[in-house]
Structures are given as structure tokens and as C-alpha cells.
Design an enzyme around this catalytic site. Sequence first.
Site, PDB file in Angstrom:
ATOM      1  CB  CYS A  76      25.625 -19.131  -4.063  1.00  0.00           C
ATOM      2  SG  CYS A  76      24.378 -19.234  -5.352  1.00  0.00           S
ATOM      3  CD  GLU A  85      -7.447  -0.695  -5.894  1.00  0.00           C
ATOM      4  OE1 GLU A  85      -6.220  -0.558  -6.104  1.00  0.00           O
ATOM      5  OE2 GLU A  85      -8.273  -0.710  -6.793  1.00  0.00           O
ATOM      6  N   GLY A 117      -3.189  -3.116   0.946  1.00  0.00           N
ATOM      7  CA  GLY A 117      -2.600  -4.449   1.057  1.00  0.00           C
ATOM      8  C   GLY A 117      -1.742  -4.489   2.307  1.00  0.00           C
TER       9      GLY A 117
HETATM   10  N1  LLP Z   1      -3.711  -1.281  -5.678  1.00  0.00           N
HETATM   11  C1  LLP Z   1      -2.860  -1.339  -6.710  1.00  0.00           C
HETATM   12  C2  LLP Z   1      -3.354  -1.045  -8.050  1.00  0.00           C
HETATM   13  C3  LLP Z   1      -1.515  -1.665  -6.504  1.00  0.00           C
HETATM   14  O1  LLP Z   1      -0.688  -1.705  -7.541  1.00  0.00           O
HETATM   15  C4  LLP Z   1      -1.062  -1.952  -5.192  1.00  0.00           C
HETATM   16  C5  LLP Z   1       0.338  -2.320  -4.951  1.00  0.00           C
HETATM   17  C6  LLP Z   1      -1.998  -1.906  -4.145  1.00  0.00           C
HETATM   18  C7  LLP Z   1      -3.303  -1.557  -4.421  1.00  0.00           C
HETATM   19  C8  LLP Z   1      -1.629  -2.220  -2.719  1.00  0.00           C
HETATM   20  O2  LLP Z   1      -0.677  -1.358  -2.243  1.00  0.00           O
HETATM   21  P1  LLP Z   1      -0.265  -1.364  -0.685  1.00  0.00           P
HETATM   22  O3  LLP Z   1      -1.457  -0.898   0.099  1.00  0.00           O
HETATM   23  O4  LLP Z   1       0.100  -2.752  -0.319  1.00  0.00           O
HETATM   24  O5  LLP Z   1       0.866  -0.430  -0.627  1.00  0.00           O
HETATM   25  N2  LLP Z   1       6.448  -5.456  -3.665  1.00  0.00           N
HETATM   26  C9  LLP Z   1       6.516  -4.135  -3.088  1.00  0.00           C
HETATM   27  C10 LLP Z   1       5.158  -3.441  -3.116  1.00  0.00           C
HETATM   28  C11 LLP Z   1       4.553  -3.338  -4.486  1.00  0.00           C
HETATM   29  C12 LLP Z   1       3.198  -2.682  -4.481  1.00  0.00           C
HETATM   30  C13 LLP Z   1       2.561  -2.757  -5.808  1.00  0.00           C
HETATM   31  N3  LLP Z   1       1.214  -2.308  -5.861  1.00  0.00           N
HETATM   32  C14 LLP Z   1       7.088  -4.229  -1.690  1.00  0.00           C
HETATM   33  O6  LLP Z   1       7.436  -5.314  -1.256  1.00  0.00           O
HETATM   34  O7  LLP Z   1       7.226  -3.179  -1.030  1.00  0.00           O
END
Ligand code: LLP
Length: 437
Positions: A361, A290, A292
Site C-alpha cells: 500500500c 571484499e 559482494g
Molecule cells: N566491504 C565493506 C566494508 C562494505 O561496506 C561493502 C558494502 C562491501 C565490502 C561490498 O561492497 P560491494 O562489492 O557489494 O559493492 N545495499 C546497497 C549496497 C550497500 C553496500 C554496503 N557496503 C545496494 O543495494 O546497492
Amino acid sequence: MLMLKEHFSVNSLGHLVVGRLDAVELAERFGTPLYVVDEQRIRERYRRFYRAFSSQWSEARVHYALKANSNMAVVKVLQSEGAGADVSSETELRIALKVGIPGEKIVFNGNYKTQRELELAILNDILINVDSFQELEAIDKIALRLGKRARIGFRINPDIRADTHPYIAVGLRESKFGFDVISGQALAAYKRAKEMSSVEILGIHANVGSQILDAAPFVEEAEKLMKIVSEIKERFGIDLKFVDLGGGIGIPYKPEDRELPPEEVAEKVVGVVRRVVQEKGLEKPTLLLEPGRFIVADACVLLARVGYTKERPGMPDWVAVDAGMNALMRPALYGAYHHIELANKMNQRNEHLVNVAGPLCESGDFLGKDRKLPKVEPGDLAVVFDVGAYGLAMACQHTAQPRPAMVLVNGDKAEVVRKRETYEDLTRLDQIPSWLL
Ligand code: LLP
């Protein structure tokens, strides 16, 4: 120091080029602040990630995590590559279906899925990674009522410490996610599900965290998941079809960061899976991933116009641009580093120390501190790199700022894929009650 990733270039005017388009012209044509996404780069990243795993294990499926960037055009690009989806809300789920990702290629994650979300997931044959005993009971009931069998896996709390920001280290035992393993809850969940008439037990899932640049936590995760997979086979005679390793592979944000190649993670993780499958005589499971951030982060930049600069003798100059923590929250929220350059002065030396701030601000309203840029003047165009993941997706309207527009670039073509918000958009949902009229 100039640190440009391979998909960017600089033209003879010293301007940054995205796809085949001049960033300065894009900013003039579409206004600022502006998110600019390079479609080809997303395709390249997806293909690299998919190949890394599928070349090691024939049954590997990549489910793009929409939370990183759920823009419909971005998700459509990934759908056209054959990607599945990982969704965590009704809207993400509906976006995935809307762009043509079939329910069987969607997984649904999260620790609080509403009744309505569960119904939608069950009706569309989406794989639900169940996060608690109470959710399991709810799913069985809803599926029974709908005359369906819910396709489920369980999210396991892997109890793994990964070196990342505490807010995104979600695999710790004390975190809110998943079934506890040590106390026996994980196995108890499978046992309970086996007694239910309206669920089909298909998988196991974990997520160690995000922005991880070391393969070790993923190897530990694979070991822990495969141990449970074999215990489930021994105790309940169930061969799990899906082993879902979640997301988390990071990207280099800072010039000195080293990338974690997905090929390295794939080789090590598949090594574990292959060994346990052989040792225990298990059916070969399908591996789900998964990602992202890895897919979308570096395909996107944020262009912001410099309005004013001011000197603070003995300290870095302040540079005010038209995008702040409202447009890109990661620096304020996690102290995250995003590389910044001047898109119209890419060939000039970065030798002036500055802080780059937005128009809000708050002291937390900055995009970067203690950065070196060329001499900054009003009208210059700042470019913030690696903002494709958790950038616009986490943008907000603090101080009633409209959220930025987003443009998709493909070679020399560019189109708006997310309109800029307007005053009307921002006030559309407010109402003055009758007694004040
Ligand atoms: N699968 C699940 C169940 C997740 O909770 C997440 C991300 C992903 C996949 C994808 O993870 P990635 O490959 O993108 O690391 N807002 C934070 C990141 C939060 C990630 C939460 N879960 C930031 O800006 O660094």
C-alpha cells in the site's frame, strides 16, 4: 529491447532458461515470488575476480562480502571455491564459520561491533578492522580477558568521492566510517595500538563505496592507503601485512551501462602498490578484496507472477505482480534500475509501456517504471534481473508479507535453499501480554 547476459538463454517455447531449467517450470514447481540463483554463474564470477587480482599480485585474497547475500548455500558455494569472508554482524560471522570458512580467512567490518561480536571474532582469530578509538580500547580489554591477542587492522576514511548513489558513497570524509586521515587520527590509532599488549597490528582497510563503474576511485584509494602504509613503516617500524581495499566494483544494470572489468581495476591498483613497495622498500603486503555485488548480483533473478493489469489512459499501464518493495527494496530505496522481462514471452516484442508494481500500500512499491514489455496478461511471469546482491538480503515483511523463497540451480538440478516464509513464521515471535488474554 532484449538484454540477456551470457549465462541466460531462451528455449523453443520462448521461455527464459536459468542453468538448464525453464523459468516458467521453476515458478510452477516452487511458487512465486521466487529468487533463482545460478550456482555456476557465481563460480564463474568468483574465479574471474580472483584471477584478475592473483595474476597481478601473488598475495591476493578474496573475501566475499556476505552482506550482499548471506544465504548459507550461496556462502557454501563460495567457500568451496576457496573464498574468504567479509562479515559485518554476528549472524554473518557465524554463517561464514558454519559453512567452513576458517577464522583466519574472515575479516570483520563495521562501525558498531558489539562486545559479544568482538569476543566471537577474537576467539576465532578473525581480522577485525577497527573503526574508532573506543572500539580499539574495547578490543584490547576483551582480548586481555580472553588471554588472546586480537588481530587488527584499522579502517581508514579515504575521503574519496565516487560516482554512485549517496547512500552507498561511504568513502566521503563526512561519512560515519573509519579514522580521519587529514587530522592525524589514523596515525594516532596505530600509535595507540602499538602501546597495547593484547592486539596484533596487521592491516589497513578502506571502502570507497558500492556500485562503482570507474577505476579512478580505486586507484585513489590505493594511493591513499599505500601512503599511510609507508608512513607507518617510517614512524613506527611496522610492516603491515594486509592492505584491504574493500568492495565496490559495480555491475551493468541498465542496457546502456558499461562494465568495469576487475582486470582493469587489478592492473591499476596493483601498479600503485608495486610502485610504492619498491620506492619505499616495504615488505610485500597481502592484498585483500571484499567484493559482494560483482560475485553474486547477476547470478540471480526474481520471478513474480502477474495478478492484474489496469489501464490509465495516456499513461503507462499498471501491472501488479506478487513481489514488491518487500521482496526487492532497491528500486524503492535507491531508485535503482533492475531490468524486467516476461519470462514466458521472451521472444515477443517489448512494445507496451508499463509500470510494474507490487502488492503493497505505498506508491514507492514498484519494481520498475516506464518499462516496455510485451502485452501483459494475468498469469504471465515477470522476471527481474541482477537481484543476487542486496535482494533477498534486504527483503522485509512490510504489510506482513512473507519473504520469498530462494532456489539454487546447478545445470538441470534445482533445490530450495531458503524456504518461503509462512503465516506461522511471521507471527511466531509476537506475543499477547497477560493483561489482554
Ligand atoms: N566491504 C565493506 C566494508 C562494505 O561496506 C561493502 C558494502 C562491501 C565490502 C561490498 O561492497 P560491494 O562489492 O557489494 O559493492 N545495499 C546497497 C549496497 C550497500 C553496500 C554496503 N557496503 C545496494 O543495494 O546497492
